[in-house]
Design an enzyme around this catalytic site. Structure first.
Site, short mmCIF file in Angstrom:
data_model
loop_
_atom_site.label_atom_id
_atom_site.label_comp_id
_atom_site.label_asym_id
_atom_site.label_seq_id
_atom_site.Cartn_x
_atom_site.Cartn_y
_atom_site.Cartn_z
N THR A 88 0.67 4.66 -2.54
CA THR A 88 0.55 6.08 -2.33
C THR A 88 1.87 6.88 -3.40
O THR A 88 1.55 7.97 -3.83
CB THR A 88 -0.05 6.09 -0.65
OG1 THR A 88 1.61 5.74 -0.36
CG2 THR A 88 -0.79 5.41 -0.19
N PRO B 215 0.50 -1.12 -0.12
CA PRO B 215 0.17 -0.26 -0.26
C PRO B 215 1.45 1.80 0.02
O PRO B 215 0.49 2.29 -0.62
CB PRO B 215 -0.92 0.11 1.42
CG PRO B 215 -1.18 -1.58 1.78
CD PRO B 215 0.48 -2.36 1.07
N TYR B 216 2.23 1.31 0.69
CA TYR B 216 2.74 2.02 0.43
C TYR B 216 3.20 2.68 -0.65
O TYR B 216 3.72 3.80 -0.87
CB TYR B 216 4.20 2.16 1.88
CG TYR B 216 5.78 2.93 1.89
CD1 TYR B 216 5.47 4.41 1.92
CD2 TYR B 216 6.64 2.84 0.80
CE1 TYR B 216 6.05 5.27 1.30
CE2 TYR B 216 7.31 3.45 0.25
CZ TYR B 216 7.68 5.14 1.10
OH TYR B 216 8.18 5.42 0.60
N GLY B 217 4.22 1.96 -1.38
CA GLY B 217 3.78 1.90 -2.97
C GLY B 217 2.92 2.52 -4.31
O GLY B 217 3.16 2.83 -4.91
#
Length: 316
Positions: free
Chosen positions: A152, A148-150
């Protein structure tokens, strides 16, 4: 240069600000001191910056700051502020990542519309690539983040591109590859590994240790970021990597040799969202940003360890 740096109290932001100030530029730094890691660590990062008369600091959220006032006279924007951490981006915390990595970026980009900004440099991540991109990773391949970080960070890249195309905000995105060095966050691998080996405590290693990374020393990251502000082509994305693909096991052995202790390793299952391998094709950055990494991994590890020994948590 009159520079704005968001996330100025962080690892990369504080090193960038120090370099700019030393070179004679003026810096307005903004940070909201998120609780991702202790505020005291960030305040130590700021200590040397406050000694410069050309440094001004504001504690504020990007989404609520008075940008009409703050952007007066600013001609370079370095947007480094973000919610970090691949493994923590799952579950209910995802809303924090969308707020700090996507919403905040859109607010700052919108504030720069119709402003005389020379460059808007956005700090992206190699996490946007995922595990399907060919090695070495090139900017023109299909990206498919595995965290999920990637997701965003990639969304914010797209926003930067849209604001260049539609509003002529001169954005440049830099995909940093595994940054390490002095002032590194305490949750990051090099920081944790060095501290554990020095104290003869166990290292928690996720996976078999044969996963590889393109480790990039902070000084090289700062040089590339500054060059992007004057040489980066608006709308472009650039890989910024250290120039070598090394396994985590090899890194641990280099650290052990540096410190003189035998590492104690506790192996655990790979974590969701962790990429298996990264390695940057930096051809475009070499051509357009004059970027050539200059710090060898062994020298960079030594520099981070010497810094860690001065930190209260590790100092004798």
């Amino acid at each position: 240069m009159n520079a704005l740096i968001t996330g100025v109290a962080g690892f990369i932001g504080s090193n960038l600000a120090e370099r700019l100030l030393t070179a004679g530029h003026s810096v307005l730094g903004l940070d909201c001191f998120t609780d991702y890691y202790p505020r005291k660590s960030k305040e130590r990062n700021l200590a040397s910056l406050h000694k410069h008369t050309r440094f001004n600091f504001l504690e504020a959220e990007i989404t609520t700051a008075d940008w009409k006032e703050l952007l007066v006279d600013v001609n370079q924007v370095f947007h480094l502020a973000a919610q970090a951490g691949v493994r923590r981006s799952w579950g209910t915390d995802f809303s924090i990542y969308t707020f700090r990595n996507i919403d905040a970026t859109q607010v700052l980009l919108e504030a720069c519309v119709n402003r005389p900004i020379d460059r808007f440099v956005y700090a992206s991540s190699s996490s946007v690539y995922g595990d399907e991109a060919p090695i070495p990773m090139s900017e023109n391949v299909r990206v498919k983040p595995v965290s999920p970080y990637g997701v965003t960070k990639l969304a914010a890249e797209h926003l930067a591109s849209l604001y260049w195309i539609n509003h002529q905000v001169p954005t440049v995105s830099l995909r940093y590859f595994t940054v390490y060095g002095p002032r590194q966050r305490p949750d990051m691998a090099f920081h944790r590994f060095l501290r554990a080996i020095q104290r003869e405590q166990p290292i928690t290693l996720y996976g078999d240790g044969e996963q590889t990374r393109d480790f990039t020393f902070i000084d090289d990251i700062v040089s590339a970021t500054i060059n992007a502000a004057s040489q980066g082509h608006p709308g472009n994305v650039y890989n910024i990597g250290g120039g070598s693909r090394v396994s985590v096991n090899q890194v641990i052995q280099l650290m052990a040799a540096q410190i003189g202790n035998i590492p104690i390793i506790n192996s655990e299952a790979p974590q969701k969202g962790d990429m298996r391998d990264t390695y940057a094709d930096t051809t475009l950055a070499q051509s357009e940003l004059n970027f050539v990494p200059s710090v060898e991994l062994e020298d960079g590890i030594r520099a981070e360890y010497e810094w860690l020994k001065t930190e209260p948590e590790l100092g004798s």
